[in-house]
Design a protein around this motif. Structure first.
Motif: not given
Length: 572
Positions: A307-314, A435-444, A423-427
């Motif tokens: 869900l966090l990843a989804a919200l970042a690129v939703m 994801l979804l051709n969009t950079p994953v940005e937590c600030r979104n 392992h990479g802690n890249r989220l």
């Protein structure tokens, strides 16, 4: 340090790890991981200052064993707090000596591993596997060394051993240890029984709408995003524990995602599909059926990370529908992933890829075995002793039934999760993932968020959950409950509740600072969360719907749906 002595110690540890055949069967990769880590530790000791600590431990062990031999001959042995030896039979005859000699050996084995002085991850891995190996050598795990087993066999004329052998054969046939009386449960009959209906289905998910029980309901429905590694019905385990029923009783509309067990149809799916055909599709269906302008999302474990990843690129169309997002035992920052970290490094990931290439999925049984290894005595050996050596049938326990009802994950989804996040802690890194051709940005992620962690959670440490909240653009609510990964979160009904939670601490500092300033409240966190929803997302009421679904999304099947009942091979 003498190389011959190092080799002797290394050979001793490797032999110990191989000794028990049942242990070897429980974890085919774990033994090799222990051997590799131990060999690395032994080599690092050559010329190392840690050699002095090792020598002290070894000398102390020899002295303690000598003392035990002398006191044992005189009939004396120290008491123990180890529950494996709690029966009075362990205090009679040779068994106090046997038990105490094992405890000394196990302690020395673990101490030697702990003092290896390796790099942080390798040290943690060696210490973990040393404890697993030491636990496997307990005399309680062997029929001829366990006085309780021998006494029971004598009392039953050997029937307990025959029954135990039959139990073992049955478990070997099905591929896992029985932890509960599985005949006592059936999903849809005495598990997941809250009335409702499937109102949406695609190749990946079903969405269940539950029947309201109050004349008025909150205008914002609650959509639950459960982990895709487990079945959803932990939220509706039974009438007395069900979070779904509680939410309905409190005047909420509740919708649930039921993930399909990865098989032929979905084994090639990745995170993009789980976001679009999972989270986003469920949001659209829920909003349409509920006629809602906003909805509140509730997630747990890897469902929370998804869900966090989804919200970042939703896309804005779905994001405008989100009133709030709640994350139970979920991580955005994987810098300290808890005890699971011992399984994650380049060598182990590469080795498991061969398994993924063959199976095309991460088998549910593999994941369940890995989780069981984290508490090997409680999750493996206790059942081995009772089921196989004593011939007993485990009593019915609904949560253990759910835990054994595993789900596969697509190989592509699993690899991305482990490599890029664990392992990479890249989220957490802006733009590091796409994801979804969009950079994953937590600030979104600019919706109100509520994070719930548990003090006894060995999968998601509470401080790691707390650190995730600091990465979001607006301040999130953080609550800490007593209990574990399951028992503190989704199993925490307010009725007859003996737990407590902490909330309202100062969020400007560290996790320790927050805890020191937080207020303790007795009971379940569930009412606190509902109050937060009212204050944050709105408490407007509307008339409860008389029927489920609508013309666009008609009723497809009664709850708990069809996907949760699909039989999919879980061993690859």
């Amino acid at each position: 340090m003498d190389q011959d002595f190092t080799k002797t110690l290394s050979d001793m540890m490797q032999t110990a790890a191989r000794t028990h055949p049942v242990f070897k069967g429980m974890d085919t990769d774990g033994h090799q991981q222990f051997v590799d880590s131990w060999n690395q530790a032994a080599q690092s000791m050559l010329g190392s200052s840690s050699w002095g600590d090792w020598l002290k431990t070894w000398s102390s062990y020899q002295a303690d064993m000598a003392q035990l031999w002398m006191s044992g001959m005189a009939g004396g042995a120290q008491p123990t707090k180890d529950r494996r030896f709690g029966d009075e039979a362990w205090n009679e005859g040779i068994y106090p000596f046997l038990r105490q000699s094992y405890e000394m050996t196990a302690r020395a084995m673990v101490d030697l591993a702990d003092k290896a002085g390796l790099a942080e991850h390798e040290q943690r891995k060696l210490s973990f596997y040393a404890r697993v190996a030491a636990d496997s050598l307990s005399p309680s795990n062997f029929a001829l060394m366990n006085p309780e087993v021998l006494k029971l066999a004598q009392e039953t004329g050997g029937k307990s051993l025959v029954d135990g052998f039959q139990n073992m054969l049955a478990d070997l046939e099905k591929g896992y240890i029985t932890t509960t009386d599985e005949s006592a449960f059936k999903v849809g009959e005495n598990l997941a029984t809250t009335p409702g209906a499937v109102i949406y289905r695609n190749a990946l998910i079903e969405v269940i709408q539950y029947e309201p029980v109050t004349p008025k309901v909150r205008a914002n429905p609650i959509l639950v995003v459960p982990p895709c590694v487990n079945k959803f019905y932990i939220f509706d385990i039974n009438e007395k524990k069900s979070m779904v029923r509680y939410l309905l009783d409190e005047g909420n509309s509740v919708f649930m995602i039921s993930w399909r067990n990865a098989g032929e149809e979905t084994r090639d799916y990745g995170w993009d599909e789980y976001i679009t055909e999972g989270v986003l599709a469920a949001i659209d269906a829920t909003a349409d059926v509920a006629k809602a302008e906003k909805l509140d999302l509730l997630s747990w474990c890897n469902g929370g990370t998804l869900l966090l990843a989804a919200l970042a690129v939703m896309p804005q169309a779905q994001k405008s529908l989100v009133g709030s997002a709640t994350f139970l035992s979920a991580m955005l920052d994987f810098s300290d992933p808890g005890e699971v970290e011992v399984f994650i490094d380049d060598a182990q990931i590469a080795a498991y890829k061969q398994r993924l290439d063959t199976a095309k999925v991460a088998p549910g049984r593999d994941i369940a075995r890995a989780m069981a290894m984290l508490h090997v005595n409680e999750s493996i050996w206790g059942f081995v002793v009772n089921n196989y050596l004593k011939g007993k049938t485990p009593p019915p326990f609904d949560v253990l039934y759910w835990n054994a009802d595993t789900s596969n994950l697509p190989a592509k989804w699993y690899s991305y999760f482990v490599e890029e996040m664990y392992h990479g802690n890249r989220l957490k890194e802006p733009g590091a993932l796409t994801l979804l051709n969009t950079p994953v940005e937590c600030r979104n992620i600019d919706v109100p968020c509520y994070f719930l962690a548990a003090t006894g959670d060995h999968i998601v440490p509470w401080k790691t959950s707390y650190s995730s909240t600091t990465l979001l653009p607006q301040q999130a609510e953080f609550v800490l409950t007593s209990g574990g990964h399951v028992s503190g979160t989704v199993i925490n009904h307010p009725v007859k509740n003996r737990r407590h939670f902490m909330a309202g601490g100062d969020r400007s500092g560290s996790a320790e600072d927050w805890l020191a300033s937080a207020t303790k409240s007795e009971g379940s966190w569930w009412p606190h969360w509902l109050q937060w929803l009212d204050e944050t997302s709105g408490d407007t009421l509307r008339t409860a719907p008389r029927t489920l679904g609508n013309r666009k999304h008609p009723v497809l099947a009664p709850a708990p749906g069809t996907y949760v009942l699909e039989q999919v091979p879980q061993d690859g």
